[in-house]
Design an enzyme around this catalytic site. Structure first.
Site, PDB file in Angstrom:
ATOM      1  N   SER A   1      38.460  46.108  59.265  1.00 54.24           N
ATOM      2  CA  SER A   1      38.951  45.164  58.395  1.00 54.24           C
ATOM      3  C   SER A   1      40.159  45.970  57.696  1.00 54.24           C
ATOM      4  O   SER A   1      39.853  47.054  57.587  1.00 54.24           O
ATOM      5  CB  SER A   1      38.040  44.710  57.235  1.00 54.24           C
ATOM      6  OG  SER A   1      38.572  43.965  56.135  1.00 54.24           O
TER       7      SER A   1
ATOM      8  N   TYR B   1      31.854  46.532  50.758  1.00 60.64           N
ATOM      9  CA  TYR B   1      32.070  46.120  52.031  1.00 60.64           C
ATOM     10  C   TYR B   1      33.370  47.316  52.275  1.00 60.64           C
ATOM     11  O   TYR B   1      32.993  47.591  53.577  1.00 60.64           O
ATOM     12  CB  TYR B   1      33.070  44.725  51.698  1.00 60.64           C
ATOM     13  CG  TYR B   1      33.414  44.199  52.956  1.00 60.64           C
ATOM     14  CD1 TYR B   1      32.665  43.693  53.884  1.00 60.64           C
ATOM     15  CD2 TYR B   1      35.025  44.030  53.083  1.00 60.64           C
ATOM     16  CE1 TYR B   1      33.208  43.168  55.117  1.00 60.64           C
ATOM     17  CE2 TYR B   1      35.420  43.423  54.225  1.00 60.64           C
ATOM     18  CZ  TYR B   1      34.540  42.912  55.433  1.00 60.64           C
ATOM     19  OH  TYR B   1      35.148  42.408  56.365  1.00 60.64           O
TER      20      TYR B   1
END
Ligand SMILES: NC(=O)c1ccc[n+]([C@@H]2O[C@H](COP(=O)([O-])OP(=O)(O)OC[C@H]3O[C@@H](n4cnc5c(N)ncnc54)[C@H](OP(=O)(O)O)[C@@H]3O)[C@@H](O)[C@H]2O)c1
Length: 263
Positions: free
Chosen positions: A132, A145
């Site tokens: 990401s 995350y």
């Protein structure tokens, strides 16, 4: 690796991006093995694309081992499954941190370990790791995350060096906000008007390109976001200060509220 005729394992195939990836790879001629936990989504998708379906909880190490053993001979691994570990660290239980690490990072490493060994024996194969832009730059409410996604980036870069000379390709994919499907779209969060987004189809195209052209890294986001994350890599303090001024906290609060159910 040429996708047509290749056997491809896609984890997280039931999710917004996973479904787009499965359909894109199917259209390119792949024979798919698809995983997810929600059988009510997995089975119709597998039927649609003529795939084998394996329902697996990737937070369970024994289940990951079984999946790896069952799929050890695939030509391509797309380690896409992930949960959105968004929110302030102090709101996480230890079990939630463990689950984020297990699903987002550990499962990809174990699958790569087992499947990569068979690829090395054959002298061909490709591994795609779904990171990401949060794997390139931290932002408010992204500590857990980002830990997993930065981890995947480092894993991808190192593994590419180890396996490349043995004929195996390794790619990292770095989507920004995806507007039409997946964990950001599902959260219902809204962005400031100037923040650009990408589509699930663009992510799926990037996965196909990564496999067929053995690309090290592909970022799937508008130029402004890609530049922002590149600056973040060079001058993290500056990039995070800019994010904060542009409403990073506000986006983060919406994300952690909207994604809490997926922790
Ligand atoms: N959407 C975005 O804007 C965006 C941006 C950057 C990166 N990404 C990354 O792209 C990947 C796909 O995300 P998405 O947007 O498609 O999210 P999503 O719609 O929430 O899908 C997540 C996928 O991961 C699977 N998964 C989650 N926990 C699991 C577990 N314990 N065991 C097995 N599978 C599990 C889900 O399966 P079940 O639902 O069947 O359990 C689902 O297939 C993730 O790695 C994510 O971090 C997404």
């Amino acid at each position: 690796v040429n996708v047509s005729g290749s056997r491809v394992l896609v984890t997280g195939a039931t999710g917004g991006l996973g479904q787009a990836i499965a359909r894109r790879l199917h259209a390119a001629g792949a024979q798919l093995v698809l995983t997810g936990r929600r059988v009510e989504v997995l089975e119709p998708l597998a039927a649609e694309v003529g795939a084998q379906a394996l329902a697996v909880d990737l937070a369970d190490p024994a289940a990951v081992e079984r999946l790896a053993a069952e799929c050890a001979d695939v030509d391509v691994l797309v380690a896409n499954a992930g949960l959105p570990g968004s929110g302030h660290l102090l709101t996480f239980s230890a079990a939630e941190i463990d689950r984020a690490l297990a699903v987002n990072l550990r499962s990809a490493m174990i699958l790569s370990r087992v499947i990569g060994e068979r690829m090395v024996a054959r002298g061909s194969g490709h591994i795609v790791l779904m990171s990401s832009l949060s794997g390139k730059i931290g932002s408010p409410g992204s500590s857990v995350y980002s830990a997993t996604k930065f981890g995947l980036r480092g894993f991808a870069q190192g593994l590419r060096e180890d396996l490349g000379p043995r004929g195996i390709g390794v790619s990292g994919i770095f989507p920004g906000f995806v507007r039409d499907a997946g964990m950001f779209a599902d959260s219902g969060a809204t962005l400031p008007f100037f923040v650009g987004t990408a589509t699930a189809a663009q992510v799926a195209d990037a996965v196909l390109r990564a496999i067929e052209r053995n690309r090290a890294e592909i970022a799937v986001a508008p130029l402004s976001m890609r530049l922002g994350s590149a600056v973040g890599g060079l001058v993290p303090g500056l990039a995070t200060a800019i994010q904060r001024r542009l409403g990073g906290e506000w986006v983060s609060e919406q994300l952690s509220a909207g994604q809490r159910v997926k922790r």
